[in-house]
Design a protein around this motif. Structure first.
Motif, PDB file in Angstrom:
ATOM      1  N   ALA A   1       0.810  -1.218   0.000  1.00 19.66           N
ATOM      2  CA  ALA A   1       0.000   0.000   0.000  1.00 19.66           C
ATOM      3  C   ALA A   1       0.845   1.270   0.000  1.00 19.66           C
ATOM      4  N   MET A   2       2.172   1.122   0.214  1.00 25.73           N
ATOM      5  CA  MET A   2       3.099   2.246   0.284  1.00 25.73           C
ATOM      6  C   MET A   2       2.684   3.210   1.397  1.00 25.73           C
ATOM      7  N   VAL A   3       2.596   2.627   2.609  1.00 25.83           N
ATOM      8  CA  VAL A   3       2.217   3.411   3.775  1.00 25.83           C
ATOM      9  C   VAL A   3       3.227   3.169   4.890  1.00 25.83           C
ATOM     10  N   SER A   4       3.175   4.015   5.903  1.00 27.81           N
ATOM     11  CA  SER A   4       4.014   3.855   7.092  1.00 27.81           C
ATOM     12  C   SER A   4       3.271   2.961   8.071  1.00 27.81           C
ATOM     13  N   GLY A   5       3.530   1.652   7.960  1.00 31.01           N
ATOM     14  CA  GLY A   5       2.758   0.734   8.773  1.00 31.01           C
ATOM     15  C   GLY A   5       3.345  -0.657   8.817  1.00 31.01           C
ATOM     16  N   ILE A   6       2.483  -1.625   9.094  1.00 28.20           N
ATOM     17  CA  ILE A   6       2.862  -3.001   9.387  1.00 28.20           C
ATOM     18  C   ILE A   6       3.026  -3.806   8.102  1.00 28.20           C
ATOM     19  N   ASN A   7       4.061  -4.649   8.052  1.00 27.95           N
ATOM     20  CA  ASN A   7       4.208  -5.590   6.949  1.00 27.95           C
ATOM     21  C   ASN A   7       3.809  -7.005   7.367  1.00 27.95           C
ATOM     22  N   ARG A   8       4.614  -7.633   8.221  1.00 31.16           N
ATOM     23  CA  ARG A   8       4.384  -9.056   8.511  1.00 31.16           C
ATOM     24  C   ARG A   8       4.657  -9.323   9.990  1.00 31.16           C
ATOM     25  N   PRO A   9       3.675  -9.093  10.861  1.00 34.64           N
ATOM     26  CA  PRO A   9       3.895  -9.271  12.304  1.00 34.64           C
ATOM     27  C   PRO A   9       4.014 -10.739  12.685  1.00 34.64           C
ATOM     28  N   THR A  10       5.122 -11.115  13.341  1.00 27.02           N
ATOM     29  CA  THR A  10       5.360 -12.518  13.678  1.00 27.02           C
ATOM     30  C   THR A  10       5.029 -12.859  15.122  1.00 27.02           C
ATOM     31  N   THR A  11       5.071 -11.894  16.001  1.00 25.89           N
ATOM     32  CA  THR A  11       4.643 -12.163  17.366  1.00 25.89           C
ATOM     33  C   THR A  11       4.367 -10.859  18.084  1.00 25.89           C
ATOM     34  N   LEU A  12       3.865 -10.968  19.302  1.00 25.95           N
ATOM     35  CA  LEU A  12       3.535  -9.816  20.130  1.00 25.95           C
ATOM     36  C   LEU A  12       3.770 -10.206  21.576  1.00 25.95           C
ATOM     37  N   ARG A  13       4.432  -9.325  22.317  1.00 30.30           N
ATOM     38  CA  ARG A  13       4.700  -9.577  23.729  1.00 30.30           C
ATOM     39  C   ARG A  13       4.469  -8.295  24.526  1.00 30.30           C
ATOM     40  N   PHE A  14       3.886  -8.433  25.718  1.00 37.00           N
ATOM     41  CA  PHE A  14       3.729  -7.289  26.603  1.00 37.00           C
ATOM     42  C   PHE A  14       5.001  -7.118  27.423  1.00 37.00           C
ATOM     43  N   GLY A  15       5.498  -5.874  27.492  1.00 34.35           N
ATOM     44  CA  GLY A  15       6.712  -5.575  28.211  1.00 34.35           C
ATOM     45  C   GLY A  15       6.453  -5.195  29.655  1.00 34.35           C
ATOM     46  N   PRO A  16       7.522  -4.961  30.415  1.00 35.81           N
ATOM     47  CA  PRO A  16       7.375  -4.564  31.823  1.00 35.81           C
ATOM     48  C   PRO A  16       6.641  -3.250  31.999  1.00 35.81           C
ATOM     49  N   ASP A  17       6.626  -2.418  30.960  1.00 31.40           N
ATOM     50  CA  ASP A  17       5.937  -1.130  31.017  1.00 31.40           C
ATOM     51  C   ASP A  17       4.460  -1.243  30.689  1.00 31.40           C
ATOM     52  N   GLY A  18       3.975  -2.446  30.434  1.00 32.50           N
ATOM     53  CA  GLY A  18       2.568  -2.640  30.115  1.00 32.50           C
ATOM     54  C   GLY A  18       2.216  -2.415  28.668  1.00 32.50           C
ATOM     55  N   ALA A  19       3.188  -2.052  27.829  1.00 27.87           N
ATOM     56  CA  ALA A  19       2.942  -1.831  26.407  1.00 27.87           C
ATOM     57  C   ALA A  19       3.065  -3.142  25.639  1.00 27.87           C
ATOM     58  N   ALA A  20       2.385  -3.205  24.497  1.00 29.83           N
ATOM     59  CA  ALA A  20       2.484  -4.358  23.607  1.00 29.83           C
ATOM     60  C   ALA A  20       3.582  -4.086  22.585  1.00 29.83           C
ATOM     61  N   TYR A  21       4.547  -4.982  22.496  1.00 27.37           N
ATOM     62  CA  TYR A  21       5.637  -4.859  21.529  1.00 27.37           C
ATOM     63  C   TYR A  21       5.356  -5.826  20.380  1.00 27.37           C
ATOM     64  N   LEU A  22       5.066  -5.260  19.215  1.00 23.18           N
ATOM     65  CA  LEU A  22       4.704  -6.031  18.036  1.00 23.18           C
ATOM     66  C   LEU A  22       5.940  -6.223  17.163  1.00 23.18           C
ATOM     67  N   VAL A  23       6.300  -7.481  16.926  1.00 19.43           N
ATOM     68  CA  VAL A  23       7.491  -7.816  16.153  1.00 19.43           C
ATOM     69  C   VAL A  23       7.096  -7.987  14.690  1.00 19.43           C
ATOM     70  N   ASP A  24       7.590  -7.098  13.839  1.00 21.44           N
ATOM     71  CA  ASP A  24       7.256  -7.069  12.413  1.00 21.44           C
ATOM     72  C   ASP A  24       8.456  -7.585  11.617  1.00 21.44           C
ATOM     73  N   TYR A  25       8.315  -8.758  11.015  1.00 22.46           N
ATOM     74  CA  TYR A  25       9.377  -9.427  10.256  1.00 22.46           C
ATOM     75  C   TYR A  25       9.897  -8.584   9.105  1.00 22.46           C
ATOM     76  N   GLY A  26       9.020  -7.780   8.508  1.00 22.55           N
ATOM     77  CA  GLY A  26       9.409  -6.940   7.380  1.00 22.55           C
ATOM     78  C   GLY A  26       8.735  -7.375   6.097  1.00 22.55           C
ATOM     79  N   ALA A  27       9.193  -6.826   5.002  1.00 23.24           N
ATOM     80  CA  ALA A  27       8.575  -7.061   3.702  1.00 23.24           C
ATOM     81  C   ALA A  27       9.053  -8.367   3.082  1.00 23.24           C
TER      82      ALA A  27
END
Length: 595
Positions: A528-554
């Motif tokens: 889509a040629m946008v500033s966003g997600i390509n291929r998310p492989t996993t997600l983990r919540f960190g000690p700060d309570g935020a969700a860290y989304l791991v994006d493998y790339g294009a």
């Protein structure tokens, strides 16, 4: 082993060549490609270029009350993260997988000017360490060496977990020598491992060796109460070894209990080989009894399963927790006060239209994995049940694909592999759209709850399709994050599913309850040629309570769902990895105090 502090990392980490931590960090900084606005490419096949500009996630839409930002970018195929420390001071460890997808373009021996064992080879596995602000403080760590040190060079490395979660302890990971899958027929069989990573010494040592490595290797890993638990993918697409499995040379699926095969065989037209399920390619043995763990390198090893082993004696204590999955990937223990009451929740990838036993419309699944009261593994139905339905249902009839071994199967019922189920199958918790690739998942902490996110919620990262089939809908599901809300504190089997984070090239909108919507295109970022997600492989919540989304790339693919994603040269098929396009996204509550 206690957790490693930031000062200890700086003081003790060195590479196999004896350089200091400071030198190593400098080399690591140079080895990670800088995110380039508007263009990134595969160095082996430079005509395979993509748009890449993550910005700060401006084109990702999330629910009201939440925000998304870039934590780290310019990474090479990240697959997992682990955290060490507390909210005020923690580190983020990022595992980069190396080669993991089939294409001549992903060959780590052909990167111009870079040797296979060079620290800056993007197609070999690696571990990086960041502080809580996203600054890299160590790495590359665990890079393969000519003498066999580090991670295995041909990848992929997928799972990462500390023994005591945020409290540290021993650090475990999974890796394989799968390579480009098919370039060397059968070359990666039984190469998956569980390994221990010593951050202070920068060493990787084998904990369990000889795990199956077919179509799907050993994947995510977690530790609990003295046990290691991991997801072991199926060796084939749908139970029968075909030409999509290393040209027929990859290993067959391994049953976790004694099974009897049906009288059905499957033909591969190009060599006229006949094959039965759970058998080597070209080995027909209709109606045969197949023992548990047949051809496994150690007792207890089987495919399409959740396996576990005691940390105190891992190689000799392997046992299945549950099996009858196609490709179980994500797994996390639910909290004790969750409706699932401490059970393991699993995400499972469904079958594709390819190979010796092609299928169509097979859904992905969310499931719960547990052992039977007598210690035997639960059975979930694969390869003859896809979710709630038998494989013989008309919805799964293949339409015909160039990746099918036998074109005459188009329009034909998907025949049974087994004569009968080894035990009555357990149904999944929920089904997902076909080809959505539900991968990582994690349970939301109370600090993340608000608006559409209810207590006990789970977020699921959905990697998206690889272009072998047409889009699963309009808008297409995948390349996104899904929200799973449990509706009751006491009923684990009533849930609500909705999209939580996804790209939007168009007008962003929100329902009255804050659920995000998009009036426009929701495709992956490079398409889509946008500033966003390509291929998310996993997600983990960190000690700060935020969700860290791991994006493998294009990844460029056959383009079944969108021609804009296709590889430019047909000889580069089927899946071209683009280094330097990996990103870690951070999603948090707007009203949180996570400065």
């Amino acid at each position: 082993m206690k957790g490693i502090s930031s000062s200890q990392l700086h003081a003790f980490v060195s590479d196999p060549r004896g350089r200091s931590a400071a030198t190593l960090v400098l080399v690591g900084l140079l080895s990670v490609p800088v995110a380039a606005v508007a263009d990134a490419f595969n160095p082996v096949c430079p005509t395979e270029r993509v748009f890449f500009d993550p910005g700060n996630g401006e084109d990702i839409v999330v629910p009201s009350g939440y925000k998304v930002e870039v934590f780290a970018k310019g990474l090479n195929f990240p697959t997992d993260v682990a955290f060490l420390g507390s909210k005020g001071s923690f580190q983020v460890l990022v595992l980069e997988s190396g080669t993991g997808l089939p294409s001549r373009c992903n060959d780590n021996t052909k990167v111009p000017g870079i040797g296979k064992f060079a620290l800056n080879n993007p197609f070999t596995p690696n571990l990086l360490v960041f502080d809580r602000q996203g600054n890299k403080v160590a790495g590359p760590l665990g890079k393969p060496t000519p003498s066999g040190g580090g991670f295995q060079p041909d990848g992929p490395a997928i799972g990462l977990s500390f023994e005591r979660d945020l409290a540290g302890g021993r650090l475990f990971a999974t890796d394989s020598n799968q390579g480009v899958r098919g370039a060397t027929s059968g070359g990666g069989n039984n190469t998956s491992r569980i390994v221990r990573v010593d951050l202070a010494k920068n060493t990787v040592s084998t904990v369990i060796k000889g795990l199956p490595t077919g179509d799907h290797p050993t994947e995510q890993i977690i530790a609990k109460d003295g046990w290691l638990y991991w997801s072991q993918g199926s060796a084939t697409n749908a139970g029968v070894t075909g030409h999509d499995n290393g040209g027929g040379g990859n290993q067959h699926d391994i049953a976790c209990e004694k099974i009897k095969l049906s009288g059905n065989t499957w033909r591969s037209v190009s060599d006229n080989h006949q094959t039965t399920g759970f058998s080597n390619h070209g080995q027909p043995r209709p109606n045969a009894w197949v023992p548990a763990f047949e051809d496994a390198t150690s007792k207890g090893m089987c495919t399409g399963a959740i396996l576990r082993a005691k940390i105190s004696n891992p190689q000799n204590t392997i046992e299945p927790v549950a099996w009858g999955f196609r490709n179980p990937y994500g797994l996390r223990f639910s909290p004790a006060d969750h409706p699932l009451q401490g059970e393991i929740m699993v995400s499972e990838n469904g079958e594709d239209e390819r190979g010796a036993r092609p299928t169509n419309n097979a859904p992905d699944r969310l499931a719960v994995a547990r052992q039977n009261p007598d210690g035997t593994p639960e059975y979930h139905g694969w390869p003859d049940r896809f979710g709630f339905l038998a494989s013989t249902q008309s919805v799964f009839i293949p339409k015909g694909s160039p990746a099918d071994d036998d074109p005459s199967l188009a329009g034909q019922t998907v025949k049974n592999v087994l004569a009968f189920f080894p035990q009555q199958p357990v149904a999944p918790l929920a089904i997902e759209p076909s080809d959505v690739a539900a991968v990582g998942l994690d349970f939301a902490p109370n600090s993340f709850v608000g608006g559409v996110v209810k207590k006990n919620a789970v977020l699921v990262s959905r990697e998206g399709d690889f272009g072998f089939s047409q889009a699963n809908g309009t808008p297409e599901a995948g390349h996104d994050v899904e929200l799973v809300n449990f509706t009751s504190d006491t009923n684990p089997y009533e849930i609500k599913l909705s999209r939580f984070a996804f790209n939007c090239k168009g007008e962003k909108k929100w329902d009255p309850d804050g659920t995000p919507q998009c009036n426009g295109e929701t495709e992956q970022a490079f398409v889509a040629m946008v500033s966003g997600i390509n291929r998310p492989t996993t997600l983990r919540f960190g000690p700060d309570g935020a969700a860290y989304l791991v994006d493998y790339g294009a990844v460029r693919d056959p383009g079944g769902s969108d021609h804009a994603s296709m590889f430019h040269n047909p000889a580069n098929a089927p899946l071209v990895q683009i280094p330097g396009t990996g990103t870690i996204w951070r999603i948090s509550r707007i009203d949180s105090d996570d400065d």
